[in-house]
Enzyme design. Structure first.
Site, PDB file in Angstrom:
ATOM      1  N   CYS A 291      63.340 -13.642  92.025  1.00 22.10           N
ATOM      2  CA  CYS A 291      63.262 -13.481  90.607  1.00 22.10           C
ATOM      3  C   CYS A 291      63.015 -11.851  90.365  1.00 22.10           C
ATOM      4  CB  CYS A 291      62.151 -14.352  90.180  1.00 22.10           C
ATOM      5  SG  CYS A 291      60.352 -13.965  90.721  1.00 22.10           S
TER       6      CYS A 291
ATOM      7  N   CYS B  20      53.611  -9.414  89.367  1.00 27.56           N
ATOM      8  CA  CYS B  20      54.549  -9.579  88.319  1.00 27.56           C
ATOM      9  C   CYS B  20      54.144  -9.173  87.007  1.00 27.56           C
ATOM     10  CB  CYS B  20      54.899 -11.172  88.640  1.00 27.56           C
ATOM     11  SG  CYS B  20      56.047 -11.752  87.406  1.00 27.56           S
TER      12      CYS B  20
ATOM     13  N   GLU C 205      47.605 -16.620  92.377  1.00 33.77           N
ATOM     14  CA  GLU C 205      47.868 -16.389  90.955  1.00 33.77           C
ATOM     15  C   GLU C 205      46.634 -17.016  89.955  1.00 33.77           C
ATOM     16  OE1 GLU C 205      51.782 -17.229  89.245  1.00 33.77           O
ATOM     17  OE2 GLU C 205      51.022 -17.706  87.475  1.00 33.77           O
TER      18      GLU C 205
END
Lengths: 291, 291
Positions: free
Chosen positions: B12, B94, B124
Site C-alpha cells: 500500500c 504511515c 500501531e
C-alpha cells in the site's frame, strides 16, 4: 377475549410536563397562546382550549398574551422575535428537545455538516434545523435518502421520536463516507421503551390498537412497528372502534403514543370490555392488565 | 488450471513510502536503526538489513545512529525520548496512522473516552493508545468485548487495517449507550479495497493463497475474510506452497497483504505456473492475470 395494555404507553415525561405547565399558566392568566398545538393530541388541545390555552399559528395572532412554547420547541428565530416583542414566554419545550437543539448548535459551530434523521415538516425537526446557522442542516426521513450529500466531517442527530434501528442504519451509511462523524443519540428513552414494548405486545396478540393523534409522529411510528406482527389500527379515540375488527380475535393489545392521555386509553379499554370482555371496567390506567 | 491475482494486492501507499524512505536513508548512512520491524514482512526486513537498516527493540540499542520510525508509528513517549537523545529521526510513520494519532489526541483532549478497535499488542494500536493521555484508551478486538465500560461521551477509532463491518457493529453497539459518540473512520481505503477484492476473488475460485507476513495484521484479516468462500492458505513465501493443496482445483486465486512486496507475489505465481500452468511465467506483477 383478553385485553392487554403495553407495559409502557401514553404520556411521556416531556408531554406530561408541557400539559402541567400549560394547566398551571391557565390559572394565572385569562388567556395564554401556544404557537401551534402544545402536543400532538387534538383531544388534549381541545380540553386545554376550555381553560383558555389557545393555539395560534403566528406571533401576530398573540397580541400581548403570554406565549407558551410547545413541547416540540420552536426555531431560534422565534425565540429572538419573542424577545423583541417583549411578551411573557413560558417555555414548555421538552428538556430532551432543548438538549438536542444545543447539540445541533454545537456541531454546527464546530464545523460539522449536520444531518437530522426525522420528518422534514415536523415542528421539532424545523426547530432543530434552525439551530444550524452556519450551514443548512440536511433532513432525511430514511437512510436511503443519504446519497451524495455527505461531507467528510459530518454530525448526525435524530428527532427524539424516531426509531433506533433506522438511526443505526443511517450511521453505518454515513461512516462509510465520513472521516469524522459526530453522533448524538437524541432518541428519547421513553420513545425507545414504548417502541420495544409495543412490538413485544404485538407479537403476543391477534390485534393491536395504537392510540394517539393522527398527527403524532411517535404514535405513527408505533403503528408502523407493530403492523408486521399483528393487525394494527391507529385510532385517536374510542369512538373510532369498529365491532367487526374483533371478529375471531382472542387476544387484543393496546398501546398509546407519548402524547395520548390516560382517559382516552381507559375509554378505549372500557368500550372493548363493554362489547366483549368479562372483566370489570377500568377506573384508571392502573386497572388495565399489562403485558 | 487458471491463476488470478486480486485486482488490488500487495504494497500500500504507506508501506511503499516507508520502504522508500528506509532505502534512501541507507544511501546516506552506514547504519540506520528502526525501532521494531519497519513493516510486517520478514523478507523485506531481511533485504533491508543487507542495506544497513537494522531493527532494534529499544532506544538503548541505537547508539548514535539515525532512527527510522516504522510505518506503524511509535508512542508519544518514544517521540519525547528521541528528542531528548538528540539523534536524527527519520519518520516513516504511515501518514494515515499519523492522522489517527492526532485524532486520538483531539478526542482525548475534548473529554471523550477513547475506544480503539484493534489488536491490543499491535504496534500501531500501542502507538495510538499513547496519544490518549488524559484517560487510558480502551482497546477491543471484537465488538462483543464492549460491555459495561462505555461512557456517555465516547469516541471510537480503528486500527487502520481492521474491517469496516466489525467497526460498524461496534459503532451500533456504542451508540446505544452513548449520548455523544465521535467516530473517526480511520480504516485505510487501501485496506478496505484489498479486503473487498480478496473476498470477490475468493468467491470465484476453488483455492486462494494469501501472501504476507505471519505477523501482518492486515494479511491475517484477508485470510480470515476469504476463508468462508474458498480454501485459504496464508503463506509468507513461495517456498511454503505444497503441491497436494492443488489436487482437484481448477481456479486459483492469489491475494497479498499491504506489506507484501511484488517479488514474492511473482515468485508464488511462477511456482504454480511451473507446476501446473500453461501460461508463460511472469516477469513482474503486471503480467499476472487479475480477477
Amino acid at each position: 377475549m383478553q385485553v392487554f395494555l403495553a407495559k409502557h404507553a401514553g404520556f411521556c415525561f416531556g408531554v406530561k410536563r408541557a400539559v402541567k405547565i400549560a394547566t398551571r399558566s391557565s390559572k394565572l392568566h385569562r388567556e395564554v397562546n401556544t404557537l401551534g398545538d402544545i402536543i400532538h393530541n387534538p383531544q388534549v388541545v381541545d380540553d386545554l382550549k376550555l381553560k383558555g390555552i389557545i393555539p395560534v399559528n403566528s406571533l401576530e395572532q398573540c397580541g400581548k398574551n403570554p406565549v407558551i412554547i410547545r413541547s416540540h420547541g420552536v426555531s431560534s428565530q422565534v425565540y429572538k422575535e419573542l424577545q423583541e416583542l417583549g411578551v411573557e414566554v413560558i417555555d414548555a419545550t421538552c428538556p430532551f428537545v432543548l438538549k438536542a437543539q444545543k447539540q445541533v448548535k454545537k456541531a454546527d459551530d464546530r464545523g460539522y455538516q449536520v444531518f437530522i434523521y426525522g420528518d422534514a415538516d415536523h415542528p421539532e425537526v424545523l426547530s432543530l434545523c434552525s439551530f444550524a446557522e452556519k450551514r443548512p442542516a440536511i433532513v432525511f426521513s430514511h437512510p436511503s435518502e443519504l446519497t451524495d450529500r455527505v461531507q467528510p466531517k459530518s454530525a448526525v442527530i435524530s428527532q427524539t421520536t424516531k426509531d433506533l434501528a433506522g438511526f443505526k442504519e443511517a450511521i453505518c451509511k454515513l461512516v462509510e463516507e465520513c472521516s469524522e462523524l459526530l453522533v448524538f443519540n437524541t432518541i428519547c428513552t421513553a420513545t425507545e421503551i414504548r417502541q420495544r414494548h409495543t412490538v413485544n405486545l404485538a407479537k403476543e396478540v391477534d390485534l393491536i390498537l395504537i392510540i394517539g393523534g393522527k398527527n403524532s409522529s411517535n404514535t405513527k411510528m408505533l403503528a408502523k412497528l407493530s403492523s408486521p406482527y399483528a393487525e394494527t389500527y391507529h385510532i385517536e379515540t374510542a369512538e373510532e372502534l369498529q365491532k367487526d375488527w374483533f371478529t375471531g380475535k382472542e387476544k387484543i393489545g393496546i398501546s398509546a403514543g407519548a402524547s395520548t392521555p390516560d382517559n382516552i386509553i381507559v375509554a378505549t379499554y372500557n368500550k372493548i370490555i363493554d362489547w366483549f370482555g368479562d372483566l370489570p371496567k377500568a377506573a384508571n390506567v392502573a386497572d388495565i392488565p399489562v403485558h
